[in-house]
Design an enzyme around this catalytic site. Sequence first.
Site, PDB file in Angstrom:
ATOM      1  N   GLU A   1      31.137 -77.306  68.850  1.00 29.93           N
ATOM      2  CA  GLU A   1      30.618 -77.617  67.518  1.00 29.93           C
ATOM      3  C   GLU A   1      29.705 -78.854  67.558  1.00 29.93           C
ATOM      4  O   GLU A   1      28.837 -79.020  66.706  1.00 29.93           O
ATOM      5  CB  GLU A   1      31.789 -77.864  66.551  1.00 29.93           C
ATOM      6  CG  GLU A   1      31.551 -77.318  65.178  1.00 29.93           C
ATOM      7  CD  GLU A   1      32.820 -77.249  64.331  1.00 29.93           C
ATOM      8  OE1 GLU A   1      33.194 -76.139  63.915  1.00 29.93           O
ATOM      9  OE2 GLU A   1      33.435 -78.290  64.078  1.00 29.93           O
TER      10      GLU A   1
ATOM     11  N   LYS B   1      29.867 -69.316  56.276  1.00 33.08           N
ATOM     12  CA  LYS B   1      30.575 -69.491  55.000  1.00 33.08           C
ATOM     13  C   LYS B   1      29.736 -68.948  53.848  1.00 33.08           C
ATOM     14  O   LYS B   1      30.241 -68.239  52.979  1.00 33.08           O
ATOM     15  CB  LYS B   1      30.850 -70.980  54.750  1.00 33.08           C
ATOM     16  CG  LYS B   1      31.939 -71.565  55.625  1.00 33.08           C
ATOM     17  CD  LYS B   1      32.218 -72.994  55.190  1.00 33.08           C
ATOM     18  CE  LYS B   1      33.047 -73.733  56.207  1.00 33.08           C
ATOM     19  NZ  LYS B   1      33.036 -75.166  56.036  1.00 33.08           N
TER      20      LYS B   1
ATOM     21  N   HIS C   1      43.603 -64.075  88.420  1.00 36.22           N
ATOM     22  CA  HIS C   1      43.859 -62.647  88.620  1.00 36.22           C
ATOM     23  C   HIS C   1      43.183 -61.795  87.560  1.00 36.22           C
ATOM     24  O   HIS C   1      43.442 -60.617  87.446  1.00 36.22           O
ATOM     25  CB  HIS C   1      45.367 -62.389  88.628  1.00 36.22           C
ATOM     26  CG  HIS C   1      46.058 -63.118  89.740  1.00 36.22           C
ATOM     27  ND1 HIS C   1      46.310 -62.561  90.969  1.00 36.22           N
ATOM     28  CD2 HIS C   1      46.504 -64.394  89.806  1.00 36.22           C
ATOM     29  CE1 HIS C   1      46.893 -63.454  91.743  1.00 36.22           C
ATOM     30  NE2 HIS C   1      47.026 -64.577  91.070  1.00 36.22           N
TER      31      HIS C   1
HETATM   32  O1  PA5 Z   1      35.018 -80.630  62.992  1.00 36.94           O
HETATM   33  C1  PA5 Z   1      34.848 -80.295  61.844  1.00 36.94           C
HETATM   34  O2  PA5 Z   1      34.309 -81.048  60.996  1.00 36.94           O
HETATM   35  C2  PA5 Z   1      35.315 -78.953  61.337  1.00 36.94           C
HETATM   36  O3  PA5 Z   1      35.862 -78.192  62.350  1.00 36.94           O
HETATM   37  C3  PA5 Z   1      36.368 -79.117  60.252  1.00 36.94           C
HETATM   38  O4  PA5 Z   1      37.441 -79.833  60.763  1.00 36.94           O
HETATM   39  C4  PA5 Z   1      36.863 -77.780  59.732  1.00 36.94           C
HETATM   40  O5  PA5 Z   1      35.788 -77.003  59.303  1.00 36.94           O
HETATM   41  C5  PA5 Z   1      37.835 -77.987  58.575  1.00 36.94           C
HETATM   42  O6  PA5 Z   1      37.238 -78.712  57.554  1.00 36.94           O
HETATM   43  P1  PA5 Z   1      38.080 -79.401  56.419  1.00 36.94           P
HETATM   44  O7  PA5 Z   1      38.980 -80.415  57.033  1.00 36.94           O
HETATM   45  O8  PA5 Z   1      37.078 -80.003  55.499  1.00 36.94           O
HETATM   46  O9  PA5 Z   1      38.884 -78.300  55.755  1.00 36.94           O
END
Ligand code: PA5
Length: 426
Positions: free
Chosen positions: A281, A416, A302
């Site tokens: 990410e 989303k 394996h």
């Molecule tokens: O690293 C990040 O920012 C994301 O992976 C969020 O943690 C994830 O989308 C969850 O978001 P939130 O804590 O706002 O629900």
Amino acid sequence: MESRLLQSVHLAEPLIEIDWSNYSTSVSTIHHHLKEIQDQCAGWINFPPPNYEDVLTSIQQLADEIKSNAEVLVVIGVGGSFLGAKAVQEALSPYFGVLKNGIQVVYAGQNLSGAYIQHLLNSIKDKEIYLNIISKSGTTMEPSLAFRVFRQYMEQRYGSESKERIIVTTDEKKGVLKNIAEYAGYRQFVIPYNIGGRYSVFTPVGLIPIAAAGIDIFQFIEGMKEAAVLLNEDNIELNDAYRYAVIRNELYNQGYQVELLASFEPSLAFFHEWWKQLFGESEGKNKKGIFPSAVTYSTDLHSIGQYIQEGSPILFETFLHFKEIEDDYPIPFDIRNEDQLNDLSTYSFNEINSIAKEGSILAHIEGGIPVIQLELKKLDAYHMGFLMYFFMKACVMSSFLLDVNPFDQPGVDIYKNKMNGLLKKK
Ligand code: PA5
């Protein structure tokens, strides 16, 4: 292969030529840039802040309360709001059962499976429960839906006492979840405004579930503190997190587009998931970035071992090894020796596992795969804290070397928006 030594992590570098002097200025510039932006978006860089002992103490007290009033803590969160906690919990808990100082910690809101929700509700119906909902934005669909279900469940089951059993971890000032918590009077823990989800394991996001699972959060933070001091060096010669980042960058530029994190302890499978999110990410944007993947050996030797050894030359490997694993089992001697394994009865399983690691490294190097090795002394809370900070620091350096912003995730919003559009149409 050059070998370097920090107190808690040992980095062995792959057999590639790197002109380190090419990187020293950019690494140092990024290092100082990080310090400049830490108040905006990298609040964990100089973690922990003053008085963090107080935060740890209040989290420990909450965990003790949960442990004495409940058999299960249900944690609701997705992405960075659950992966770190689950990674540490699984790495340090027994394979079957829970730590003697902890309770069962289970997760919801990390998927949209109705069967998962139904089965989880079935599994907790005879057990005392606490709930910890974690969401920084307070609006993420998966945890929001799960919270709706579990909040109603808690209210039906515990009536007004449910208020005491629901803990909210969210932004200090804003968001739907914040408003719900205020209105309902739930206890709240804060995700600092300048710490993003995937960098939040050292905040209450990670610490509450980890403490409830019976893991020593003080030791976890101690390990992180040591890393924060040792890796606060702009000199590439002295900073192994930055060296790791540069090696990755160099390999990527040479056409190695996939990094495999390889461990030999199955309890690290969720640590792999945390690591994949952290790098995926943070780095995967603007049509750039190493694809983070992971393997658990010897199991995966394996399955995809063949591809790794002889498939497309796009992979490099980072072997993660903890020298001391608390529990082990001897290979028994058998007087019949029908299986002809008595020669191995002088070893334990962990010893053979270690030798399997050495053998795989030799084989993969022979197959032309660049191999990085990270070795830690012991699989415990302290070294997990050290390692997670190590990877976080390496990840932001690596991302900035690629010229991408490690702190946003615009691509996630695209999915989303599409999903929300389709839901509205229906
Ligand atoms: O690293 C990040 O920012 C994301 O992976 C969020 O943690 C994830 O989308 C969850 O978001 P939130 O804590 O706002 O629900």
